[in-house]
Write a protein that holds these residues in place. Sequence first.
Motif, PDB file in Angstrom:
ATOM      1  N   ALA A   1       0.838  -1.198   0.000  1.00  0.00           N
ATOM      2  CA  ALA A   1       0.000   0.000   0.000  1.00  0.00           C
ATOM      3  C   ALA A   1       0.875   1.251   0.000  1.00  0.00           C
ATOM      4  CB  ALA A   1      -0.926  -0.015   1.204  1.00  0.00           C
ATOM      5  N   LYS A   2       0.319   2.358  -0.485  1.00  0.00           N
ATOM      6  CA  LYS A   2       1.103   3.574  -0.695  1.00  0.00           C
ATOM      7  C   LYS A   2       0.667   4.746   0.182  1.00  0.00           C
ATOM      8  CE  LYS A   2       2.838   1.256  -4.171  1.00  0.00           C
ATOM      9  NZ  LYS A   2       4.177   0.633  -4.087  1.00  0.00           N
ATOM     10  N   VAL A   3      -0.541   4.698   0.724  1.00  0.00           N
ATOM     11  CA  VAL A   3      -1.090   5.842   1.458  1.00  0.00           C
ATOM     12  C   VAL A   3      -1.726   5.356   2.760  1.00  0.00           C
ATOM     13  CG1 VAL A   3      -1.524   7.171  -0.648  1.00  0.00           C
ATOM     14  CG2 VAL A   3      -3.326   5.680   0.266  1.00  0.00           C
ATOM     15  N   ASN A   4      -2.129   6.282   3.587  1.00  0.00           N
ATOM     16  CA  ASN A   4      -2.802   5.951   4.839  1.00  0.00           C
ATOM     17  C   ASN A   4      -4.186   5.344   4.566  1.00  0.00           C
ATOM     18  OD1 ASN A   4      -3.219   6.128   7.783  1.00  0.00           O
ATOM     19  ND2 ASN A   4      -4.755   7.665   7.258  1.00  0.00           N
ATOM     20  N   GLU A   5      -4.530   4.337   5.373  1.00  0.00           N
ATOM     21  CA  GLU A   5      -5.856   3.745   5.247  1.00  0.00           C
ATOM     22  C   GLU A   5      -6.897   4.704   5.820  1.00  0.00           C
ATOM     23  OE1 GLU A   5      -7.024  -0.650   6.130  1.00  0.00           O
ATOM     24  OE2 GLU A   5      -7.475   0.487   7.940  1.00  0.00           O
ATOM     25  N   GLY A   6      -7.902   5.024   5.016  1.00  0.00           N
ATOM     26  CA  GLY A   6      -8.922   5.955   5.487  1.00  0.00           C
ATOM     27  C   GLY A   6      -9.721   6.535   4.341  1.00  0.00           C
ATOM     28  N   VAL A   7     -10.346   7.664   4.617  1.00  0.00           N
ATOM     29  CA  VAL A   7     -11.247   8.287   3.640  1.00  0.00           C
ATOM     30  C   VAL A   7     -10.499   8.676   2.367  1.00  0.00           C
ATOM     31  CG1 VAL A   7     -12.759  10.273   3.212  1.00  0.00           C
ATOM     32  CG2 VAL A   7     -12.802   9.125   5.442  1.00  0.00           C
ATOM     33  N   THR A   8      -9.313   9.255   2.520  1.00  0.00           N
ATOM     34  CA  THR A   8      -8.563   9.705   1.344  1.00  0.00           C
ATOM     35  C   THR A   8      -8.157   8.526   0.467  1.00  0.00           C
ATOM     36  OG1 THR A   8      -7.757  11.673   2.490  1.00  0.00           O
ATOM     37  CG2 THR A   8      -6.518  10.954   0.564  1.00  0.00           C
ATOM     38  N   ALA A   9      -7.731   7.429   1.079  1.00  0.00           N
ATOM     39  CA  ALA A   9      -7.363   6.235   0.310  1.00  0.00           C
ATOM     40  C   ALA A   9      -8.558   5.734  -0.503  1.00  0.00           C
ATOM     41  CB  ALA A   9      -6.859   5.145   1.251  1.00  0.00           C
ATOM     42  N   THR A  10      -9.723   5.737   0.124  1.00  0.00           N
ATOM     43  CA  THR A  10     -10.942   5.311  -0.580  1.00  0.00           C
ATOM     44  C   THR A  10     -11.241   6.252  -1.747  1.00  0.00           C
ATOM     45  OG1 THR A  10     -11.825   4.424   1.494  1.00  0.00           O
ATOM     46  CG2 THR A  10     -13.390   4.802  -0.299  1.00  0.00           C
ATOM     47  N   TYR A  11     -11.105   7.555  -1.501  1.00  0.00           N
ATOM     48  CA  TYR A  11     -11.347   8.562  -2.545  1.00  0.00           C
ATOM     49  C   TYR A  11     -10.384   8.378  -3.719  1.00  0.00           C
ATOM     50  CZ  TYR A  11     -11.437  13.178  -4.759  1.00  0.00           C
ATOM     51  OH  TYR A  11     -11.512  14.203  -5.667  1.00  0.00           O
ATOM     52  N   LEU A  12      -9.129   8.049  -3.401  1.00  0.00           N
ATOM     53  CA  LEU A  12      -8.111   7.885  -4.443  1.00  0.00           C
ATOM     54  C   LEU A  12      -8.186   6.520  -5.117  1.00  0.00           C
ATOM     55  CD1 LEU A  12      -5.006   9.431  -2.601  1.00  0.00           C
ATOM     56  CD2 LEU A  12      -6.431  10.523  -4.339  1.00  0.00           C
ATOM     57  N   GLY A  13      -8.944   5.589  -4.511  1.00  0.00           N
ATOM     58  CA  GLY A  13      -9.025   4.243  -5.062  1.00  0.00           C
ATOM     59  C   GLY A  13      -7.771   3.440  -4.821  1.00  0.00           C
ATOM     60  N   MET A  14      -7.107   3.695  -3.695  1.00  0.00           N
ATOM     61  CA  MET A  14      -5.859   3.006  -3.360  1.00  0.00           C
ATOM     62  C   MET A  14      -6.009   2.201  -2.075  1.00  0.00           C
ATOM     63  SD  MET A  14      -2.881   5.824  -4.085  1.00  0.00           S
ATOM     64  CE  MET A  14      -2.699   6.642  -5.656  1.00  0.00           C
ATOM     65  N   LYS A  15      -5.242   1.142  -1.993  1.00  0.00           N
ATOM     66  CA  LYS A  15      -5.169   0.377  -0.752  1.00  0.00           C
ATOM     67  C   LYS A  15      -4.367   1.168   0.270  1.00  0.00           C
ATOM     68  CE  LYS A  15      -3.919  -4.144   1.109  1.00  0.00           C
ATOM     69  NZ  LYS A  15      -3.308  -5.468   0.822  1.00  0.00           N
ATOM     70  N   GLY A  16      -4.806   1.147   1.520  1.00  0.00           N
ATOM     71  CA  GLY A  16      -4.161   1.967   2.540  1.00  0.00           C
ATOM     72  C   GLY A  16      -3.360   1.168   3.564  1.00  0.00           C
ATOM     73  N   ILE A  17      -2.445   1.877   4.231  1.00  0.00           N
ATOM     74  CA  ILE A  17      -1.657   1.314   5.334  1.00  0.00           C
ATOM     75  C   ILE A  17      -2.319   1.749   6.637  1.00  0.00           C
ATOM     76  CG2 ILE A  17       0.599   1.227   6.462  1.00  0.00           C
ATOM     77  CD1 ILE A  17       1.846   2.090   3.795  1.00  0.00           C
ATOM     78  N   PRO A  18      -2.868   0.823   7.418  1.00  0.00           N
ATOM     79  CA  PRO A  18      -3.521   1.220   8.667  1.00  0.00           C
ATOM     80  C   PRO A  18      -2.506   1.629   9.732  1.00  0.00           C
ATOM     81  CG  PRO A  18      -3.494  -1.163   8.484  1.00  0.00           C
ATOM     82  CD  PRO A  18      -2.942  -0.629   7.192  1.00  0.00           C
ATOM     83  N   ASN A  19      -2.941   2.456  10.671  1.00  0.00           N
ATOM     84  CA  ASN A  19      -2.097   2.818  11.809  1.00  0.00           C
ATOM     85  C   ASN A  19      -1.578   1.585  12.525  1.00  0.00           C
ATOM     86  OD1 ASN A  19      -2.971   5.375  11.120  1.00  0.00           O
ATOM     87  ND2 ASN A  19      -3.411   5.997  13.218  1.00  0.00           N
ATOM     88  N   MET A  20      -2.374   0.521  12.518  1.00  0.00           N
ATOM     89  CA  MET A  20      -2.016  -0.700  13.229  1.00  0.00           C
ATOM     90  C   MET A  20      -0.694  -1.292  12.748  1.00  0.00           C
ATOM     91  SD  MET A  20      -4.326  -4.129  13.730  1.00  0.00           S
ATOM     92  CE  MET A  20      -4.436  -4.408  11.968  1.00  0.00           C
ATOM     93  N   ALA A  21      -0.353  -1.088  11.472  1.00  0.00           N
ATOM     94  CA  ALA A  21       0.912  -1.616  10.959  1.00  0.00           C
ATOM     95  C   ALA A  21       2.091  -1.035  11.732  1.00  0.00           C
ATOM     96  CB  ALA A  21       1.041  -1.306   9.469  1.00  0.00           C
ATOM     97  N   GLU A  22       1.970   0.227  12.107  1.00  0.00           N
ATOM     98  CA  GLU A  22       3.008   0.866  12.909  1.00  0.00           C
ATOM     99  C   GLU A  22       2.870   0.514  14.388  1.00  0.00           C
ATOM    100  OE1 GLU A  22       4.046   5.058  12.137  1.00  0.00           O
ATOM    101  OE2 GLU A  22       3.496   5.444  14.230  1.00  0.00           O
ATOM    102  N   GLU A  23       1.663   0.578  14.892  1.00  0.00           N
ATOM    103  CA  GLU A  23       1.431   0.407  16.329  1.00  0.00           C
ATOM    104  C   GLU A  23       1.793  -0.996  16.805  1.00  0.00           C
ATOM    105  OE1 GLU A  23      -2.210   3.650  16.052  1.00  0.00           O
ATOM    106  OE2 GLU A  23      -2.637   1.508  16.292  1.00  0.00           O
ATOM    107  N   LEU A  24       1.538  -2.007  15.990  1.00  0.00           N
ATOM    108  CA  LEU A  24       1.907  -3.376  16.366  1.00  0.00           C
ATOM    109  C   LEU A  24       3.410  -3.517  16.575  1.00  0.00           C
ATOM    110  CD1 LEU A  24      -0.280  -5.811  14.201  1.00  0.00           C
ATOM    111  CD2 LEU A  24      -0.204  -5.658  16.679  1.00  0.00           C
ATOM    112  N   MET A  25       4.185  -2.905  15.686  1.00  0.00           N
ATOM    113  CA  MET A  25       5.638  -2.996  15.799  1.00  0.00           C
ATOM    114  C   MET A  25       6.158  -2.174  16.971  1.00  0.00           C
ATOM    115  SD  MET A  25       6.816  -5.128  13.609  1.00  0.00           S
ATOM    116  CE  MET A  25       8.422  -4.875  12.880  1.00  0.00           C
TER     117      MET A  25
END
Length: 421
Positions: free
Chosen positions: A189-213
Amino acid sequence: MKFLIKSATIVDPNSSFNGQVKDILIDNGQITQIDDQIDAKDAQLYDATGQFVSPGWMDMHVNIGDPGYETKEDIASGCAAAAAGGFTAIAVMPNTNPPLHSKSEIEYLKNRSKGQAVNVYPIGCLSAKREGVDIAELFDMTQSGAVAFSDGNKPVQNAGLMMRSLQYALAFNGLVISYPEDASIAEKAKVNEGVTATYLGMKGIPNMAEELMVARDIFLTEYTGGKIHFTTISAAGSVDLIRAARKKGLKVTADVAAHHLMLDETVLTGFDSNYKVKPPLRTLTDIKALKAGLKDGTIDTVVSQHTPHEIEFKDQEFETAAFGISALETSFALFNMSCEKVLSLEEMVDALAVSPREILGLAVPSIELNRAAELTVFDPDHQWTLNTENIKSKSKNTPFIGKQLKGKALAIVNNGQVVLN
């Protein structure tokens, strides 16, 4: 050479002159006089009326292409960009070819940077060849001048490797730097997971990817008794986790990139690849949490995450463009504009000059008599525009060209040299 700074307001939490307007005389790289009025006819004069002087700033997350990627940035151009941004010291990540994974590469970088107005401190690889499998030669690199260990922009997926690295580094008080991202969740994924990712039609990176680590590495730090530094945190949950870890007395520190304080994900709607960074730009809620973390000391310092690229790496579709901003020269302006109503000037200087050196175990410069002159002269109210022809970096991959900025470093003094911006 003598250099006289006239009528500067000193901002240095460790100086007996903090908050005072003084003249500062520098002779042969040393501060030889601090007084209300100094006359030195044989000195180069700099009128700093209305400006501030602080200990020289340090950026502890910088990417320089040398060795191997000198077309992106070499030592000379990287130091020139750092000086233009007000930095007298930079710690460079091991994202090179070959990577900085043995004493040979560390010594090469130290030798290549001799004579510069900016001090260069190498960060050695955590794993051999940055492959995330075997621990690199940490102790040997420390002996040669490495100030910390990280795999740069490759997050360490192997928990066992991270645990053993923390244990091993503990023997010589070494610092492990974690770039927290669970690659199995972030994927491609290239952008943050959320409203903007949906608007852009892109798969998002959730905050959880960072928070888990962040959570994993905090557990490993508690288990090993080691010390860890989280670099370029971007998520609100990460701030909460680090805050809780520090309250428990764990040896945990953190930094945030200036652009993560200034920009949120909505700037991506124009598909400008110069805004494409990793971790991705998040939401206003995350930005608010990051600023709160800076204010209460959960986050120690602000970095540029300077990531220069040749034009062909950015001048393509957003999906395929490289991550990163050439950011050394604009880092202070972004920090200043985003946090001027959050932090005092003294708190900003602490984050820029004091905390990064304390984290890395380096001597902190101070504005006192008979001390080495390592200074930054700056004006937080200075309005300026970034122009392509004035960029010192080899790379121009920044979204701020032509933009009005506020806050600028106007000069640095270090290693007996003066650089005027």
